[in-house]
Write a protein that holds these residues in place. Structure first.
Motif, PDB file in Angstrom:
ATOM      1  N   UNK A 121       0.912  -1.173  -0.119  1.00  0.00           N
ATOM      2  CA  UNK A 121       0.035  -0.060  -0.010  1.00  0.00           C
ATOM      3  C   UNK A 121       0.797   1.105   0.235  1.00  0.00           C
ATOM      4  N   UNK A 122       0.592   2.124   0.853  1.00  0.00           N
ATOM      5  CA  UNK A 122       1.137   3.471   1.004  1.00  0.00           C
ATOM      6  C   UNK A 122       2.578   3.412   1.502  1.00  0.00           C
ATOM      7  N   UNK A 123       2.900   2.227   2.197  1.00  0.00           N
ATOM      8  CA  UNK A 123       4.247   2.301   2.801  1.00  0.00           C
ATOM      9  C   UNK A 123       5.284   1.974   1.864  1.00  0.00           C
ATOM     10  N   UNK A 124       4.986   1.556   0.745  1.00  0.00           N
ATOM     11  CA  UNK A 124       6.035   1.377  -0.342  1.00  0.00           C
ATOM     12  C   UNK A 124       6.858   2.683  -0.646  1.00  0.00           C
ATOM     13  N   UNK A 125       6.300   3.901  -0.233  1.00  0.00           N
ATOM     14  CA  UNK A 125       6.769   5.118  -0.371  1.00  0.00           C
ATOM     15  C   UNK A 125       7.987   5.287   0.390  1.00  0.00           C
ATOM     16  N   UNK A 126       8.238   4.601   1.457  1.00  0.00           N
ATOM     17  CA  UNK A 126       9.336   4.452   2.251  1.00  0.00           C
ATOM     18  C   UNK A 126      10.597   3.759   1.690  1.00  0.00           C
ATOM     19  N   UNK A 127      10.187   2.985   0.537  1.00  0.00           N
ATOM     20  CA  UNK A 127      11.270   2.271  -0.341  1.00  0.00           C
ATOM     21  C   UNK A 127      11.964   3.172  -0.942  1.00  0.00           C
ATOM     22  N   UNK A 128      11.598   4.416  -1.083  1.00  0.00           N
ATOM     23  CA  UNK A 128      12.610   5.441  -1.978  1.00  0.00           C
ATOM     24  C   UNK A 128      13.685   6.014  -1.200  1.00  0.00           C
ATOM     25  N   UNK A 129      13.439   5.964  -0.026  1.00  0.00           N
ATOM     26  CA  UNK A 129      14.207   6.521   1.008  1.00  0.00           C
ATOM     27  C   UNK A 129      15.134   5.480   1.931  1.00  0.00           C
ATOM     28  N   UNK A 130      14.500   4.444   2.149  1.00  0.00           N
ATOM     29  CA  UNK A 130      15.243   3.375   2.968  1.00  0.00           C
ATOM     30  C   UNK A 130      16.206   2.695   2.481  1.00  0.00           C
ATOM     31  N   UNK A 131      16.216   1.937   1.318  1.00  0.00           N
ATOM     32  CA  UNK A 131      17.346   1.260   0.722  1.00  0.00           C
ATOM     33  C   UNK A 131      18.434   2.283   0.202  1.00  0.00           C
ATOM     34  N   UNK A 132      18.065   3.581  -0.335  1.00  0.00           N
ATOM     35  CA  UNK A 132      19.319   4.250  -0.655  1.00  0.00           C
ATOM     36  C   UNK A 132      20.113   4.589   0.561  1.00  0.00           C
ATOM     37  N   UNK A 133      19.607   4.665   1.768  1.00  0.00           N
ATOM     38  CA  UNK A 133      20.375   5.063   3.037  1.00  0.00           C
ATOM     39  C   UNK A 133      21.302   3.879   3.475  1.00  0.00           C
ATOM     40  N   UNK A 134      20.683   2.746   3.151  1.00  0.00           N
ATOM     41  CA  UNK A 134      21.538   1.536   3.534  1.00  0.00           C
ATOM     42  C   UNK A 134      22.830   1.464   2.478  1.00  0.00           C
ATOM     43  N   UNK A 135      22.362   1.791   1.139  1.00  0.00           N
ATOM     44  CA  UNK A 135      23.459   1.751   0.006  1.00  0.00           C
ATOM     45  C   UNK A 135      24.726   2.628   0.391  1.00  0.00           C
ATOM     46  N   UNK A 136      24.161   4.101   0.927  1.00  0.00           N
ATOM     47  CA  UNK A 136      24.987   5.064   1.024  1.00  0.00           C
ATOM     48  C   UNK A 136      26.085   4.533   2.067  1.00  0.00           C
ATOM     49  N   UNK A 137      25.348   3.939   3.270  1.00  0.00           N
ATOM     50  CA  UNK A 137      26.078   3.507   4.224  1.00  0.00           C
ATOM     51  C   UNK A 137      27.149   2.536   3.854  1.00  0.00           C
ATOM     52  N   UNK A 138      26.661   1.755   3.099  1.00  0.00           N
ATOM     53  CA  UNK A 138      27.684   0.611   2.560  1.00  0.00           C
ATOM     54  C   UNK A 138      29.021   1.470   1.713  1.00  0.00           C
ATOM     55  N   UNK A 139      28.490   2.466   0.945  1.00  0.00           N
ATOM     56  CA  UNK A 139      29.618   2.980  -0.098  1.00  0.00           C
ATOM     57  C   UNK A 139      30.495   3.932   0.921  1.00  0.00           C
ATOM     58  N   UNK A 140      29.925   4.460   1.950  1.00  0.00           N
ATOM     59  CA  UNK A 140      30.733   5.184   2.838  1.00  0.00           C
ATOM     60  C   UNK A 140      31.621   4.303   3.679  1.00  0.00           C
ATOM     61  N   UNK A 141      31.410   3.339   4.124  1.00  0.00           N
ATOM     62  CA  UNK A 141      32.200   2.065   4.894  1.00  0.00           C
ATOM     63  C   UNK A 141      33.088   1.616   3.931  1.00  0.00           C
ATOM     64  N   UNK A 142      32.745   1.405   2.460  1.00  0.00           N
ATOM     65  CA  UNK A 142      33.586   1.098   1.537  1.00  0.00           C
ATOM     66  C   UNK A 142      34.690   2.077   1.420  1.00  0.00           C
ATOM     67  N   UNK A 143      34.619   3.058   1.187  1.00  0.00           N
ATOM     68  CA  UNK A 143      35.468   4.063   0.887  1.00  0.00           C
ATOM     69  C   UNK A 143      36.338   4.512   2.412  1.00  0.00           C
ATOM     70  N   UNK A 144      35.655   4.351   3.287  1.00  0.00           N
ATOM     71  CA  UNK A 144      36.607   4.455   4.744  1.00  0.00           C
ATOM     72  C   UNK A 144      37.822   3.113   4.760  1.00  0.00           C
ATOM     73  N   UNK A 145      37.135   2.019   4.470  1.00  0.00           N
ATOM     74  CA  UNK A 145      38.117   0.794   4.278  1.00  0.00           C
ATOM     75  C   UNK A 145      39.189   1.112   3.508  1.00  0.00           C
ATOM     76  N   UNK A 146      38.722   1.657   2.025  1.00  0.00           N
ATOM     77  CA  UNK A 146      39.953   1.678   1.015  1.00  0.00           C
ATOM     78  C   UNK A 146      40.611   2.678   1.417  1.00  0.00           C
ATOM     79  N   UNK A 147      40.290   3.822   1.960  1.00  0.00           N
ATOM     80  CA  UNK A 147      41.262   4.777   2.633  1.00  0.00           C
ATOM     81  C   UNK A 147      42.137   4.432   3.601  1.00  0.00           C
ATOM     82  N   UNK A 148      41.535   3.664   4.664  1.00  0.00           N
ATOM     83  CA  UNK A 148      42.337   3.045   5.647  1.00  0.00           C
ATOM     84  C   UNK A 148      43.458   1.951   5.122  1.00  0.00           C
ATOM     85  N   UNK A 149      43.005   1.299   3.995  1.00  0.00           N
ATOM     86  CA  UNK A 149      44.208   0.311   3.570  1.00  0.00           C
ATOM     87  C   UNK A 149      45.175   0.995   2.875  1.00  0.00           C
TER      88      UNK A 149
END
Lengths: 54, 261
Positions: free
Chosen positions: B58-86
């Motif tokens: 129903x209406x709750x699908x609208x949260x889909x447009x913000x929730x997965x992008x938040x998780x994606x950005x967190x993964x990217x952020x940690x990926x870049x943090x790890x690459x920089x650490x390496x």
């Protein structure tokens, strides 16, 4: 529209907006504290690399 | 990512080059920020008013447009943090700028992980009937949040700057181990959480039409927000480090003068 949807969008907006403002304000404060000591650069020039680790 | 790349590519030593490059970095940051704001506003407008309701959610699908992008950005952020650490740990590429980039990216990642947890909880309450459940995906995501909070705390422990940076770099790499565990947890264990909407391994998107475009716009827009935030956070770290260095230099000069007089 369900209140949950509105709550979700509001939380994201407020949190990202708040964090963005906090970063920009802290950056400006740090820039003000740092006088332009090097020749050829002004105090508002930022992003230069120095040493250290923080 | 241009802003981040500009920030990292700044040379050492040449003052005229510094001014020129930092001017370009500032422009790149401004452009990134503008695009990010436009993208986020467009995502919110499409997500709230244009896209249709889902048959099941129903209406709750609208949260889909913000929730997965938040998780994606967190993964990217940690990926870049790890690459920089390496790159910091590797003796041939060791440079304080990589340590600062790791710190900036991890801090931004923590903000996005927090938002992933909160938006997920808001979606979970009407869907599952609870704000929180010890589901593998939720638990490993909460663990990721705590691990990187610990990483940020570790960076604040006083000590020799190089030793602190090395310790933090190792901690960042250890914490990153949890990222693939979070992503694959829904496949590895019985999970209440649905499978990922975007299958990164099979390059498949489980939504279509305007919903898919809005979701993709969400991914791009929040990634731009991340790039803008990291750019500013990196500059803040650089300014603070320079301030600390100048204070130290002034203190040493003062002592030397005291010794001479």
């Amino acid at each position: 529209m369900s209140g949950y949807v509105e709550a979700g969008y509001s939380v994201v907006l407020v949190a990202l907006g708040g964090y963005s403002i906090s970063v920009v304000v802290r950056e400006r404060a740090a820039r003000r504290r740092l006088p332009a000591k090097l020749p050829g650069r002004s105090a508002d020039r930022t992003g230069e690399d120095g040493g250290g680790s923080r | 990512m241009t802003a981040v790349a500009e920030a990292l590519s700044q040379p050492e030593g040449s003052i005229s080059a510094l001014s020129e490059t930092s001017g370009r970095a500032a422009l790149a940051l401004r452009v990134t920020g503008t695009l990010a704001v436009v993208g986020v506003v467009a995502t919110a407008w499409l997500g709230l008013f244009v896209t249709p309701n889902d048959v099941n959610m129903g209406d709750l699908v609208r949260l889909l447009y913000i929730h997965p992008p938040m998780a994606w950005v967190a993964f990217v952020a940690y990926g870049i943090a790890s690459l920089s650490s390496l790159l910091y740990l590797w003796p041939r590429t060791r440079h304080p700028r990589f340590d600062r980039m790791a710190g900036a990216s991890a801090e931004t990642g923590v903000v996005f992980t927090g938002l992933t947890l909160v938006t997920g909880s808001i979606w979970g309450r009407p869907t599952w009937g609870v704000w929180w459940t010890w589901d593998p995906l939720l638990t490993t995501t909460a663990l990721l949040f705590v691990l990187y909070l610990g990483y940020l705390a570790l960076r604040r422990v006083p000590g020799d700057s190089e030793a602190v940076a090395k310790r933090a770099a190792v901690a960042s790499l250890v914490a990153f181990v949890d990222v693939p565990i979070v992503y694959f947890s829904v496949s590895w264990w019985r999970s209440l959480h649905q499978a990922p909407t975007v299958d990164l391994t099979g390059r498949h998107l489980y939504v279509h039409g305007s919903m898919a475009w809005t979701l993709l716009l969400g991914f791009v827009s929040f990634t731009l927000v991340y790039a803008w935030l990291v750019g500013h956070r990196y500059r803040l770290s650089t300014l603070r480090q320079r301030e600390a260095d100048e204070c130290l230099t002034a203190a040493v000069a003062e002592r030397q003068q005291e010794g001479q007089s």
